[in-house]
Design a protein around this motif. Structure first.
Motif, PDB file in Angstrom:
ATOM      1  N   ILE A  99       0.866  -1.174   0.000  1.00  0.00           N
ATOM      2  CA  ILE A  99       0.000   0.000   0.000  1.00  0.00           C
ATOM      3  C   ILE A  99       0.902   1.224   0.000  1.00  0.00           C
ATOM      4  CG2 ILE A  99      -1.668   1.364   1.309  1.00  0.00           C
ATOM      5  CD1 ILE A  99      -2.668  -1.274   2.523  1.00  0.00           C
ATOM      6  N   VAL A 100       0.718   2.102  -0.978  1.00  0.00           N
ATOM      7  CA  VAL A 100       1.481   3.347  -1.028  1.00  0.00           C
ATOM      8  C   VAL A 100       0.500   4.509  -1.036  1.00  0.00           C
ATOM      9  CG1 VAL A 100       1.645   3.304  -3.565  1.00  0.00           C
ATOM     10  CG2 VAL A 100       3.267   4.678  -2.221  1.00  0.00           C
ATOM     11  N   SER A 101       0.801   5.531  -0.267  1.00  0.00           N
ATOM     12  CA  SER A 101      -0.080   6.699  -0.206  1.00  0.00           C
ATOM     13  C   SER A 101       0.750   7.944   0.039  1.00  0.00           C
ATOM     14  CB  SER A 101      -1.122   6.542   0.904  1.00  0.00           C
ATOM     15  OG  SER A 101      -2.003   7.638   0.911  1.00  0.00           O
ATOM     16  N   GLU A 102       0.724   8.842  -0.939  1.00  0.00           N
ATOM     17  CA  GLU A 102       1.358  10.150  -0.734  1.00  0.00           C
ATOM     18  C   GLU A 102       0.238  11.143  -0.477  1.00  0.00           C
ATOM     19  OE1 GLU A 102       1.912  13.424  -0.574  1.00  0.00           O
ATOM     20  OE2 GLU A 102       2.527  13.732  -2.662  1.00  0.00           O
ATOM     21  N   THR A 103      -0.400  10.990   0.673  1.00  0.00           N
ATOM     22  CA  THR A 103      -1.432  11.929   1.115  1.00  0.00           C
ATOM     23  C   THR A 103      -0.851  12.727   2.279  1.00  0.00           C
ATOM     24  OG1 THR A 103      -2.378  10.075   2.376  1.00  0.00           O
ATOM     25  CG2 THR A 103      -3.449  10.659   0.301  1.00  0.00           C
ATOM     26  N   LEU A 104       0.157  13.499   1.961  1.00  0.00           N
ATOM     27  CA  LEU A 104       0.888  14.294   2.945  1.00  0.00           C
ATOM     28  C   LEU A 104       0.766  15.771   2.580  1.00  0.00           C
ATOM     29  CD1 LEU A 104       4.053  12.034   2.965  1.00  0.00           C
ATOM     30  CD2 LEU A 104       2.627  12.456   4.978  1.00  0.00           C
ATOM     31  N   GLY A 105       0.605  16.617   3.593  1.00  0.00           N
ATOM     32  CA  GLY A 105       0.496  18.047   3.347  1.00  0.00           C
ATOM     33  C   GLY A 105       1.640  18.804   3.992  1.00  0.00           C
ATOM     34  N   ASN A 106       1.604  20.128   3.886  1.00  0.00           N
ATOM     35  CA  ASN A 106       2.599  20.939   4.595  1.00  0.00           C
ATOM     36  C   ASN A 106       2.538  20.630   6.085  1.00  0.00           C
ATOM     37  OD1 ASN A 106       3.733  22.793   2.414  1.00  0.00           O
ATOM     38  ND2 ASN A 106       1.533  23.129   2.167  1.00  0.00           N
ATOM     39  N   ALA A 108       1.727  17.519   8.044  1.00  0.00           N
ATOM     40  CA  ALA A 108       1.781  16.144   7.540  1.00  0.00           C
ATOM     41  C   ALA A 108       0.436  15.441   7.550  1.00  0.00           C
ATOM     42  CB  ALA A 108       2.790  15.343   8.363  1.00  0.00           C
ATOM     43  N   LEU A 109      -0.418  15.748   8.532  1.00  0.00           N
ATOM     44  CA  LEU A 109      -1.623  14.949   8.747  1.00  0.00           C
ATOM     45  C   LEU A 109      -2.882  15.581   8.175  1.00  0.00           C
ATOM     46  CD1 LEU A 109      -0.920  13.956  12.466  1.00  0.00           C
ATOM     47  CD2 LEU A 109      -0.053  12.916  10.360  1.00  0.00           C
ATOM     48  N   GLU A 110      -2.757  16.671   7.446  1.00  0.00           N
ATOM     49  CA  GLU A 110      -3.948  17.407   7.019  1.00  0.00           C
ATOM     50  C   GLU A 110      -4.790  16.646   6.001  1.00  0.00           C
ATOM     51  OE1 GLU A 110      -2.716  20.628   3.772  1.00  0.00           O
ATOM     52  OE2 GLU A 110      -1.416  20.699   5.528  1.00  0.00           O
ATOM     53  N   GLU A 111      -4.224  15.622   5.335  1.00  0.00           N
ATOM     54  CA  GLU A 111      -5.006  14.817   4.391  1.00  0.00           C
ATOM     55  C   GLU A 111      -5.407  13.465   4.997  1.00  0.00           C
ATOM     56  OE1 GLU A 111      -3.480  14.646   0.391  1.00  0.00           O
ATOM     57  OE2 GLU A 111      -2.538  16.610   0.588  1.00  0.00           O
ATOM     58  N   ASN A 112      -5.327  13.376   6.327  1.00  0.00           N
ATOM     59  CA  ASN A 112      -5.867  12.225   7.073  1.00  0.00           C
ATOM     60  C   ASN A 112      -5.168  10.910   6.736  1.00  0.00           C
ATOM     61  OD1 ASN A 112      -7.947  14.002   8.141  1.00  0.00           O
ATOM     62  ND2 ASN A 112      -8.894  13.838   6.131  1.00  0.00           N
ATOM     63  N   ILE A 113      -3.860  10.954   6.583  1.00  0.00           N
ATOM     64  CA  ILE A 113      -3.114   9.754   6.211  1.00  0.00           C
ATOM     65  C   ILE A 113      -3.198   8.671   7.284  1.00  0.00           C
ATOM     66  CG2 ILE A 113      -0.895  10.599   7.105  1.00  0.00           C
ATOM     67  CD1 ILE A 113       0.428   9.201   4.669  1.00  0.00           C
ATOM     68  N   VAL A 269      12.451  28.337  26.984  1.00  0.00           N
ATOM     69  CA  VAL A 269      11.224  28.546  26.225  1.00  0.00           C
ATOM     70  C   VAL A 269      10.724  27.179  25.777  1.00  0.00           C
ATOM     71  CG1 VAL A 269      12.412  28.891  23.999  1.00  0.00           C
ATOM     72  CG2 VAL A 269      10.114  29.792  24.331  1.00  0.00           C
ATOM     73  N   GLY A 270       9.443  26.967  25.949  1.00  0.00           N
ATOM     74  CA  GLY A 270       8.865  25.673  25.589  1.00  0.00           C
ATOM     75  C   GLY A 270       7.612  25.851  24.759  1.00  0.00           C
ATOM     76  N   VAL A 271       7.157  24.757  24.169  1.00  0.00           N
ATOM     77  CA  VAL A 271       5.943  24.785  23.366  1.00  0.00           C
ATOM     78  C   VAL A 271       5.189  23.475  23.541  1.00  0.00           C
ATOM     79  CG1 VAL A 271       7.089  23.904  21.285  1.00  0.00           C
ATOM     80  CG2 VAL A 271       4.994  25.238  21.052  1.00  0.00           C
ATOM     81  N   GLU A 272       3.876  23.566  23.588  1.00  0.00           N
ATOM     82  CA  GLU A 272       3.000  22.401  23.609  1.00  0.00           C
ATOM     83  C   GLU A 272       2.116  22.462  22.369  1.00  0.00           C
ATOM     84  OE1 GLU A 272       2.550  22.440  28.510  1.00  0.00           O
ATOM     85  OE2 GLU A 272       0.853  22.973  27.213  1.00  0.00           O
ATOM     86  N   LEU A 273       1.915  21.323  21.715  1.00  0.00           N
ATOM     87  CA  LEU A 273       1.116  21.278  20.492  1.00  0.00           C
ATOM     88  C   LEU A 273       0.053  20.201  20.583  1.00  0.00           C
ATOM     89  CD1 LEU A 273       4.446  21.438  19.478  1.00  0.00           C
ATOM     90  CD2 LEU A 273       3.198  22.351  17.526  1.00  0.00           C
ATOM     91  N   ARG A 274      -1.093  20.487  19.989  1.00  0.00           N
ATOM     92  CA  ARG A 274      -2.178  19.518  19.868  1.00  0.00           C
ATOM     93  C   ARG A 274      -2.753  19.609  18.469  1.00  0.00           C
ATOM     94  NH1 ARG A 274      -6.357  21.094  22.199  1.00  0.00           N
ATOM     95  NH2 ARG A 274      -5.684  23.121  23.012  1.00  0.00           N
ATOM     96  N   SER A 275      -3.096  18.471  17.893  1.00  0.00           N
ATOM     97  CA  SER A 275      -3.740  18.480  16.582  1.00  0.00           C
ATOM     98  C   SER A 275      -4.754  17.356  16.504  1.00  0.00           C
ATOM     99  CB  SER A 275      -2.705  18.346  15.462  1.00  0.00           C
ATOM    100  OG  SER A 275      -2.318  17.001  15.267  1.00  0.00           O
ATOM    101  N   ASN A 276      -5.761  17.577  15.657  1.00  0.00           N
ATOM    102  CA  ASN A 276      -6.761  16.556  15.390  1.00  0.00           C
ATOM    103  C   ASN A 276      -7.217  16.720  13.952  1.00  0.00           C
ATOM    104  OD1 ASN A 276      -8.608  14.487  15.661  1.00  0.00           O
ATOM    105  ND2 ASN A 276     -10.176  15.780  16.595  1.00  0.00           N
ATOM    106  N   SER A 277      -7.057  15.685  13.154  1.00  0.00           N
ATOM    107  CA  SER A 277      -7.446  15.732  11.745  1.00  0.00           C
ATOM    108  C   SER A 277      -8.428  14.606  11.457  1.00  0.00           C
ATOM    109  CB  SER A 277      -6.218  15.576  10.839  1.00  0.00           C
ATOM    110  OG  SER A 277      -5.321  16.652  11.011  1.00  0.00           O
ATOM    111  N   SER A 278      -9.469  14.951  10.700  1.00  0.00           N
ATOM    112  CA  SER A 278     -10.441  13.936  10.276  1.00  0.00           C
ATOM    113  C   SER A 278     -11.072  14.376   8.972  1.00  0.00           C
ATOM    114  CB  SER A 278     -11.521  13.731  11.339  1.00  0.00           C
ATOM    115  OG  SER A 278     -12.359  14.864  11.429  1.00  0.00           O
ATOM    116  N   GLU A 279     -11.621  13.391   8.243  1.00  0.00           N
ATOM    117  CA  GLU A 279     -12.266  13.694   6.968  1.00  0.00           C
ATOM    118  C   GLU A 279     -13.465  14.612   7.181  1.00  0.00           C
ATOM    119  OE1 GLU A 279     -12.199  13.511   2.912  1.00  0.00           O
ATOM    120  OE2 GLU A 279     -10.862  12.318   4.185  1.00  0.00           O
TER     121      GLU A 279
END
Length: 312
Positions: A99-106, A108-113, A269-279
């Motif tokens: 299985i190959v999928s180039e569903t990557l965005g700037n 990485a997860l914006e195309e729900n890979i 200096v620190g940073v915390e990140l959260r993301s959630n991607s779905s169709e």
């Protein structure tokens, strides 16, 4: 969708050659059956065919599927089957070796890979089969030059005693696709920290969170943060959107701050990140910057959220 977007993909020789090398490593000529998910104009599926794949199934739901059909015909591609639906909607039986999928965005997860590959792996992949890519690592580094920060603060320079602060706040609650030079990053980009590691060969959550921090050896102004990713396509073959690697059509993401942070020597200096991607819900991103003194006490915290950057 304009064909111009797909031209930028085809023009990205770094991307194309990395995927070709990965497919060559996992395709057994005359035996391997391949599924190309998010096939676009059909380049990766054609690569698989040229490398000797027994059969190739190309999934593409966008209008470009018509272009892919014409491309397959122009190349006299045999045993290549274009399936005009999203792979998650396909209900017929399918058993593939790769299985190959180039569903990557700037981002990485914006195309729900994650969700796409998880579904395809469970329903289509034979035991011992291969997934390309196998994983993604996301990196972050502080930005130490004001170039983009000044661009985003145009609201402050309108003059005439007019206050556009609410619009300014919305602007800063956004992530921006920008090309950054290594010299614009703390430590010339070598101070980057991996804030997230994703294994695409097994079930994992689409909701991601991570953190990073840096203790500065000299005074520095932090204007925002830059993120990028590295994908392991197969062991030994990687593809990166970082500022220290060969340039691709992807760029980095810039995460602004409400106010630049003046950091003294030995402070953190620190940073915390959260993301959630779905169709269904799209991509949601939130980030917080934390300024600490040399002893680790919190001096200030700034919290930003992409949802606050949209017009109601």
């Amino acid at each position: 969708m304009r064909i111009e977007y797909h031209r930028t993909l085809i023009a990205d020789h770094v991307r194309n050659e990395a995927f070709f090398r990965a497919l060559k490593a996992v395709i057994e000529p005359g035996k391997s059956v391949v599924a190309d998910i998010g096939a676009g104009t059909g380049l990766l599926g054609l690569m698989a065919s040229k490398l000797g794949a027994k059969e190739v199934f190309l999934f593409e739901i966008a209008e470009v599927a018509g272009v892919a059909a014409a491309v397959l015909k122009a190349n006299k591609a045999k045993a290549c089957h274009l399936i005009p639906c999203h792979s998650t909607e396909f209900r017929d039986k399918l058993a593939v070796d790769v299985i190959v999928s180039e569903t990557l965005g700037n981002y990485a997860l914006e195309e729900n890979i994650i969700a796409t590959l998880a579904d395809a792996r469970r329903r289509f992949l034979k035991s011992g089969g291969h997934v390309v890519p196998t994983g993604i690592t996301q990196y972050i580094a502080p930005v130490i030059t004001p170039r983009i920060d000044e661009e985003l603060r145009a609201w402050q320079g309108v003059g005439h005693d007019i206050n556009l602060a609410p619009a300014q706040t919305m602007t800063l609650n956004n992530a921006y696709v920008r090309l950054l030079q290594a010299s614009e990053l703390l430590g010339g980009g070598r101070s980057a920290v991996a804030w997230d590691a994703i294994d695409l060969t097994r079930d994992t959550r689409s909701k991601r969170k991570g953190e990073a921090e840096w203790r500065l050896s000299k005074p520095q102004t932090i204007y925002g943060f830059a993120t990028w990713w590295t994908a392991e396509l197969v062991p030994g073959v990687t593809l990166s959107t970082g500022p220290l690697t060969p340039r691709t059509h992807w760029e980095q993401l810039y995460f602004p701050l409400l106010d630049p942070i003046e950091v003294k020597s030995r402070e953190v200096v620190g940073v915390e990140l959260r993301s959630n991607s779905s169709e269904a819900g799209g991509t949601h991103l939130a980030w917080a910057a934390i300024h600490k003194n040399a002893q680790g006490g919190v001096l200030a915290r700034q919290s930003l959220d992409l949802d606050k950057g949209y017009l109601p």
